[in-house]
Design a protein around this motif. Structure first.
Motif, PDB file in Angstrom:
ATOM      1  N   VAL A 185      19.729  69.189  44.991  1.00 57.92           N
ATOM      2  CA  VAL A 185      20.398  68.929  43.734  1.00 57.92           C
ATOM      3  C   VAL A 185      20.905  70.260  43.197  1.00 57.92           C
ATOM      4  CG1 VAL A 185      20.175  67.768  41.496  1.00 57.92           C
ATOM      5  CG2 VAL A 185      18.716  67.089  43.378  1.00 57.92           C
ATOM      6  N   LEU A 186      22.008  70.736  43.725  1.00 56.44           N
ATOM      7  CA  LEU A 186      22.582  72.009  43.325  1.00 56.44           C
ATOM      8  C   LEU A 186      23.531  71.749  42.170  1.00 56.44           C
ATOM      9  CD1 LEU A 186      22.850  75.005  43.884  1.00 56.44           C
ATOM     10  CD2 LEU A 186      24.664  74.481  45.497  1.00 56.44           C
ATOM     11  N   THR A 187      23.203  72.240  40.999  1.00 55.14           N
ATOM     12  CA  THR A 187      23.939  71.845  39.806  1.00 55.14           C
ATOM     13  C   THR A 187      25.307  72.480  39.738  1.00 55.14           C
ATOM     14  OG1 THR A 187      23.078  73.669  38.525  1.00 55.14           O
ATOM     15  CG2 THR A 187      21.774  71.661  38.531  1.00 55.14           C
ATOM     16  N   GLN A 188      26.212  71.768  39.024  1.00 53.60           N
ATOM     17  CA  GLN A 188      27.556  72.291  38.830  1.00 53.60           C
ATOM     18  C   GLN A 188      27.518  73.612  38.092  1.00 53.60           C
ATOM     19  OE1 GLN A 188      30.282  71.407  39.984  1.00 53.60           O
ATOM     20  NE2 GLN A 188      31.798  72.466  38.761  1.00 53.60           N
ATOM     21  N   ASP A 223      11.941  70.935  39.137  1.00 54.10           N
ATOM     22  CA  ASP A 223      10.896  70.294  38.357  1.00 54.10           C
ATOM     23  C   ASP A 223      10.920  68.796  38.654  1.00 54.10           C
ATOM     24  OD1 ASP A 223      12.966  69.132  36.888  1.00 54.10           O
ATOM     25  OD2 ASP A 223      12.739  70.470  35.170  1.00 54.10           O
ATOM     26  N   ASP A 224      10.080  68.024  37.952  1.00 54.97           N
ATOM     27  CA  ASP A 224       9.992  66.602  38.272  1.00 54.97           C
ATOM     28  C   ASP A 224      11.200  65.810  37.788  1.00 54.97           C
ATOM     29  OD1 ASP A 224       9.437  66.795  35.603  1.00 54.97           O
ATOM     30  OD2 ASP A 224       7.572  65.655  35.668  1.00 54.97           O
ATOM     31  N   LYS A 225      12.144  66.493  37.127  1.00 59.04           N
ATOM     32  CA  LYS A 225      13.429  65.865  36.756  1.00 59.04           C
ATOM     33  C   LYS A 225      14.541  66.349  37.692  1.00 59.04           C
ATOM     34  CE  LYS A 225      11.613  63.917  33.067  1.00 59.04           C
ATOM     35  NZ  LYS A 225      10.256  64.478  33.148  1.00 59.04           N
ATOM     36  N   TYR A 243       7.428  60.633  42.433  1.00 56.58           N
ATOM     37  CA  TYR A 243       8.433  60.508  43.485  1.00 56.58           C
ATOM     38  C   TYR A 243       7.880  61.221  44.707  1.00 56.58           C
ATOM     39  CZ  TYR A 243      12.961  60.922  45.881  1.00 56.58           C
ATOM     40  OH  TYR A 243      13.983  60.857  46.788  1.00 56.58           O
ATOM     41  N   TRP A 244       7.673  60.475  45.793  1.00 53.07           N
ATOM     42  CA  TRP A 244       7.028  60.998  46.997  1.00 53.07           C
ATOM     43  C   TRP A 244       8.074  61.183  48.072  1.00 53.07           C
ATOM     44  CZ3 TRP A 244       6.065  60.090  52.139  1.00 53.07           C
ATOM     45  CH2 TRP A 244       4.915  60.661  52.713  1.00 53.07           C
ATOM     46  N   ALA A 245       8.419  62.420  48.333  1.00 54.23           N
ATOM     47  CA  ALA A 245       9.447  62.696  49.331  1.00 54.23           C
ATOM     48  C   ALA A 245       9.244  64.095  49.891  1.00 54.23           C
ATOM     49  CB  ALA A 245      10.843  62.568  48.725  1.00 54.23           C
ATOM     50  N   TRP A 246       9.826  64.321  51.050  1.00 53.00           N
ATOM     51  CA  TRP A 246       9.798  65.657  51.639  1.00 53.00           C
ATOM     52  C   TRP A 246      10.539  66.633  50.748  1.00 53.00           C
ATOM     53  CZ3 TRP A 246       7.766  68.988  54.863  1.00 53.00           C
ATOM     54  CH2 TRP A 246       8.532  70.049  55.363  1.00 53.00           C
ATOM     55  N   LEU A 300       6.326  68.826  43.488  1.00 54.13           N
ATOM     56  CA  LEU A 300       7.051  68.716  42.225  1.00 54.13           C
ATOM     57  C   LEU A 300       6.112  68.730  41.029  1.00 54.13           C
ATOM     58  CD1 LEU A 300       9.723  65.913  42.829  1.00 54.13           C
ATOM     59  CD2 LEU A 300      10.166  68.330  42.420  1.00 54.13           C
ATOM     60  N   TYR A 301       4.881  68.279  41.245  1.00 52.26           N
ATOM     61  CA  TYR A 301       3.953  68.080  40.141  1.00 52.26           C
ATOM     62  C   TYR A 301       2.947  69.214  39.995  1.00 52.26           C
ATOM     63  CZ  TYR A 301       6.341  63.726  40.726  1.00 52.26           C
ATOM     64  OH  TYR A 301       7.350  62.801  40.860  1.00 52.26           O
TER      65      TYR A 301
END
Length: 632
Positions: A5-8, A98-100, A611-614, A622-623
């Motif tokens: 998630v690379l922000t603008q 972060d978790d968001k 959210y459980w992911a690689w 994340l937590y």
């Protein structure tokens, strides 16, 4: 395995500011478990162990923070190599999500991006490795000059994420705490490469690794201390930043390995120099020690249900949930269900680089791939294997992504046995043996092996049911389990004709997330490993892509990389996803399955929903597990 998630804002060159910028750090409190060492002089006091500006954790993913120090956390793992899980779970990175799914500096005090091509990283003054040695830009210089650009250690040169159009960055050490990476053109992969579950480490503990490096230490001296034929072999073995298997290698993680592998029980103790604190000035982690005990994978659900694990985020499947929920009534554990982030619970990957000429030709025929996908009854899979709690889908992105379109999940992924048979007939597989299995042009039965490395019963059940459904269209497949290492070797070498593995991990991308996983640029792409290796090795290994549709994906990836705005990146993404959906390079089954996570009755601050992911975040990373704590 990558969700990005690379922000603008980053791409437009805004400054990413430290999370603590608005408020000064709170007064520090000494960690009770370290008091004796501080009093004896074995450790300096807390104000001399922490950076001048530690990272302050002011909010918690769970509802039980801030916590208190002490205690031991027991976890179960299935292999000695799972020491790397501590690197993944700890999620200590230059930059973190972060978790968001927002990016923040972590090890870094701050970072600044200009024009998407100039990246200035600022370290925290006073930050130290776990052995107390200063962490400075010398650790970055050492990596760049003496590892990434050392032919003995990196024969292919720097990683592809550090190249833009084949050119490396200009690396400037501005001072002891500041380093700058500059490319002629934007590098959209650079920031997110630091926040991955398996990050592109830009630094190493130079003070330790110089003792194993031929440039700084005589080779004879190195080989006297360690077994090996060359210093470079010793160095590679001991340089285990990700694998976390060398007790002598200093770390920045919250816990430090103290057990020499191989072993059945691994002990990790708190890092007295860890750089995070809570809002009350308590140094993290709260928990003193983490114990990882190696047991057979098939025993982990039962042991977790009985309370033998204080936190179990791995080696559990949805089929274990009923047992775990019932066991919780007597053992006192919590059996949570987190959202699972994967494009498909199990996906099948026809190897288009297979050595066998007949099967390579079939795997490259889109009609064959479509036929296999159309033959699968995904509703039956959901009902039989996942109690109706899974969603039929191709191996693609998930609805939570702003890029999602329903056709990505449904195209060629709705059962139609008649259409599947017609496609196989069109290919020329019209003759059948007495057993109903189609015959190849050479007269042999259309039978191949599906290789996998899964030890999870529900995944094997998934594969078994799919193979039964393929038999109904005259294609016979056999399952063959492999060790993970052998699985990878056989895939890349072309010995494997088809593999089964987890689906895409770039499962909820934004337009600014890299689409590399959907293009033939990584060796880990099981459907095109030799093409990916060719790109990763800069043409020194593997094979160049020789299919027009594969070349099209490479062009679209380049379009994404060169796009000047989010709209341009979205357009490239949509074309990439459309090609993948139509070409069925991998064959998905179901997704949106929930992941059980068990939590011991005394463990606090683990969120009820997660959210459980690689990627992003490494399962529980994340937590921030350093904020989990043990109640008395």
């Amino acid at each position: 395995m990558k969700r990005r998630v690379l922000t603008q804002a980053l791409l437009m060159g805004l400054v990413a500011r430290p999370v603590f910028a608005a408020n000064p750090p709170p007064a520090l409190q000494e960690t009770p478990g370290l008091l004796d060492k501080v009093k004896s002089g074995a450790l300096p006091p807390i104000e001399k162990r922490l950076p001048q500006k530690p990272r302050v954790i002011e909010s918690f993913s769970g509802s039980d923070g801030p916590g208190r120090h002490g205690g031991q956390l027991n976890m179960l793992v299935a292999a000695t190599r799972d020491t790397r899980l501590m690197t993944i779970y700890s999620y200590t990175r230059l930059i973190v999500y972060d978790d968001k799914f927002k990016l923040h500096p972590d090890i870094l005090e701050s970072y600044e991006v200009k024009e998407g091509r100039e990246f200035t990283l600022k370290l925290r003054a006073g930050h130290k490795w776990s052995d107390g040695h200063p962490f400075t830009t010398e650790d970055f210089r050492f990596f760049w000059e003496d590892i990434a650009n050392n032919k003995d250690l990196s024969p292919n040169g720097p990683s592809v994420e550090l190249l833009v159009e084949g050119k490396p960055p200009k690396v400037e050490i501005l001072d002891e705490l500041t380093i700058r990476y500059t490319w002629d053109k934007p590098n959209p992969d650079f920031i997110e490469s630091q926040a991955r579950a398996a990050p592109l480490f830009l630094f190493r503990p130079a003070h330790y690794l110089k003792t194993l490096h031929g440039k700084y230490t005589d080779e004879e001296e190195i080989l006297k201390r360690y077994k090996g034929s060359r210093w470079s072999n010793v160095f590679k073995r001991q340089d285990a930043m990700y694998g976390n298997s060398n007790v002598d290698l200093p770390t920045l993680n919250p816990w430090v390995l103290t057990t020499v592998p191989p072993a059945q029980r691994f002990v990790f103790v708190r890092n007295p120099y860890f750089h995070r604190i809570d809002a009350k000035g308590k140094q993290l982690p709260y928990i003193n020690d983490v114990i990882m005990t190696v047991v057979a994978a098939n025993l982990i659900p039962a042991k977790a249900g009985l309370g033998e694990s204080d936190l179990q985020p791995r080696y559990l499947g949805l089929r274990d949930y009923t047992f775990l929920r019932d066991a919780a009534k007597t053992s006192g554990i919590k059996a949570l269900l987190w959202e699972k982030g994967s494009g498909s619970e199990v996906a099948f990957y026809p190897n288009m680089n297979a050595n066998d000429e007949t099967w390579r030709k079939l795997n490259r025929d889109v009609r064959f791939r479509r036929a296999l996908s159309l033959a699968i009854n995904r509703d039956e899979l959901s009902d039989v294997v996942y109690s109706g709690l899974a969603k039929p889908s191709a191996n693609t992105i998930m609805p939570r992504s702003p890029l999602f379109k329903p056709e990505y999940a449904t195209k060629w992924a709705t059962q139609d046995v008649k259409a599947a048979n017609k496609l196989l007939d069109e290919i020329g597989l019209t003759k059948k043996g007495s057993d109903g299995i189609r015959l190849l042009p050479n007269g042999q039965p259309a039978m191949f092996v599906v290789e996998h490395s899964s030890e999870k019963a529900d995944e094997v059940d998934n594969m078994t049911l799919v193979i039964d459904q393929w038999k109904k269209i005259g294609i016979k497949a056999l399952l063959k389990p492999q060790t993970t290492d052998n699985f990878r070797l056989r895939t890349t070498s072309g010995e494997a004709i088809m593999t089964a593995y987890a689906g895409v991990t770039t499962a909820a991308p934004t337009p600014d997330t890299s689409p590399r996983e959907f293009t033939p640029v990584m060796q880990g792409g099981l459907q095109w490993p030799k093409w990916g290796l060719y790109v990763e090795s800069k043409g020194k290994q593997g094979e160049p892509c020789d299919m027009e549709v594969g070349k099209k994906l490479l062009e679209l990836l380049q379009q994404w990389e060169q796009a000047v705005d989010s709209a341009g990146r979205r357009k490239a993404w949509e074309e990439i996803l459309t090609v993948n959906a139509d070409e069925v390079f991998s064959i998905g089954t179901v997704n949106e399955v929930r992941q059980p996570v068990t939590v011991g009755k005394k463990v606090r601050n683990v969120p009820e929903k997660g959210y459980w992911a690689w990627d992003p975040g490494g399962y529980i990373g994340l937590y921030e597990p350093d904020t989990f704590w043990i109640a008395g």
